[in-house]
Design a protein around this motif. Structure first.
Motif, PDB file in Angstrom:
ATOM      1  N   THR A  69       0.805  -1.218   0.000  1.00  0.00           N
ATOM      2  CA  THR A  69       0.000   0.000   0.000  1.00  0.00           C
ATOM      3  C   THR A  69       0.842   1.273   0.000  1.00  0.00           C
ATOM      4  O   THR A  69       0.316   2.358  -0.221  1.00  0.00           O
ATOM      5  N   GLU A  70       2.142   1.149   0.231  1.00  0.00           N
ATOM      6  CA  GLU A  70       3.025   2.304   0.363  1.00  0.00           C
ATOM      7  C   GLU A  70       2.951   3.244  -0.842  1.00  0.00           C
ATOM      8  O   GLU A  70       2.772   4.458  -0.684  1.00  0.00           O
ATOM      9  N   GLU A 128      -0.480   4.962  -1.143  1.00  0.00           N
ATOM     10  CA  GLU A 128      -0.639   6.007  -0.127  1.00  0.00           C
ATOM     11  C   GLU A 128       0.146   7.260  -0.497  1.00  0.00           C
ATOM     12  O   GLU A 128      -0.360   8.374  -0.369  1.00  0.00           O
ATOM     13  N   ASP A 129       1.386   7.087  -0.952  1.00  0.00           N
ATOM     14  CA  ASP A 129       2.200   8.240  -1.341  1.00  0.00           C
ATOM     15  C   ASP A 129       1.557   9.002  -2.493  1.00  0.00           C
ATOM     16  O   ASP A 129       1.499  10.231  -2.482  1.00  0.00           O
ATOM     17  N   GLU A 165      -1.795  10.755  -1.432  1.00  0.00           N
ATOM     18  CA  GLU A 165      -1.463  11.894  -0.573  1.00  0.00           C
ATOM     19  C   GLU A 165      -0.966  13.058  -1.434  1.00  0.00           C
ATOM     20  O   GLU A 165      -1.404  14.201  -1.262  1.00  0.00           O
ATOM     21  N   MET A 182      -7.943   7.613   2.092  1.00  0.00           N
ATOM     22  CA  MET A 182      -6.583   7.072   2.182  1.00  0.00           C
ATOM     23  C   MET A 182      -5.568   8.214   2.287  1.00  0.00           C
ATOM     24  O   MET A 182      -4.632   8.148   3.081  1.00  0.00           O
ATOM     25  N   ALA A 183      -5.745   9.259   1.496  1.00  0.00           N
ATOM     26  CA  ALA A 183      -4.834  10.407   1.528  1.00  0.00           C
ATOM     27  C   ALA A 183      -4.855  11.078   2.899  1.00  0.00           C
ATOM     28  O   ALA A 183      -3.803  11.424   3.450  1.00  0.00           O
ATOM     29  N   GLU A 217      -5.651   9.741   5.783  1.00  0.00           N
ATOM     30  CA  GLU A 217      -5.015   8.853   6.772  1.00  0.00           C
ATOM     31  C   GLU A 217      -3.500   8.873   6.616  1.00  0.00           C
ATOM     32  O   GLU A 217      -2.766   8.927   7.610  1.00  0.00           O
ATOM     33  N   ALA A 218      -3.007   8.838   5.395  1.00  0.00           N
ATOM     34  CA  ALA A 218      -1.559   8.896   5.153  1.00  0.00           C
ATOM     35  C   ALA A 218      -1.003  10.221   5.657  1.00  0.00           C
ATOM     36  O   ALA A 218       0.064  10.268   6.285  1.00  0.00           O
ATOM     37  N   HIS A 257       4.393   4.488   6.783  1.00  0.00           N
ATOM     38  CA  HIS A 257       3.736   3.331   6.170  1.00  0.00           C
ATOM     39  C   HIS A 257       3.849   2.065   7.012  1.00  0.00           C
ATOM     40  O   HIS A 257       3.139   1.104   6.770  1.00  0.00           O
TER      41      HIS A 257
END
Length: 144
Positions: free
Chosen positions: A21-22, A25-26, A29, A87-88, A90-91, A121
């Protein structure tokens, strides 16, 4: 399987799952940040900010689209779906907590920024909560 083996296997499994998921997520974000800053997220800006080619960015954006995290139309900007936005956020939250913790320890900003990019992450919710609480306590002590 011994308890040490099981514990070690669980840790490696968690790391592998975080790696999956790294990248997503990047990217979500960054896309969210670009939308907030410029009103849109263009593929060229994504590639430039991620220091990758447009072809690489396009491939990852296509993956994010398949996963329901982004939407785009030909010759238009890229937008986050509700799932992508969540997701953004949360990251971003994790990043902010890890960064603040490293800065509270006295780590210089450049190092704290670089280290927090990877750490966010892999940190569990339990550890993240503890880091946040400790950071708040350290900041209160510093203000006193």
């Amino acid at each position: 399987m011994s308890s040490n083996t099981a514990r070690r296997a669980a840790a490696f499994r968690k790391t592998r799952e975080a790696h999956l998921t790294e990248v997503a997520e990047d990217y979500v974000e960054l896309i969210g940040d670009l939308i907030n800053e410029f009103g849109e997220a263009r593929l060229t800006d994504i590639a430039e900010n991620m220091a990758v080619s447009q072809a690489t960015a396009s491939k990852i954006v296509s993956r994010l689209k398949r996963e329901g995290l982004v939407e785009n139309r030909p010759y238009r900007s890229i937008f986050l779906t509700d799932t992508g936005e969540a997701m953004a956020n949360e990251a971003r939250r994790k990043h902010r907590i890890v960064l603040a913790f490293l800065q509270a320890l006295g780590i210089d900003d450049a190092t704290a920024q670089a280290d927090s990019e990877g750490m966010e992450h892999h940190v569990s919710d339990v550890t993240l909560t503890a880091l946040d609480a400790l950071t708040r306590r350290l900041n209160r002590q510093a203000d006193s």
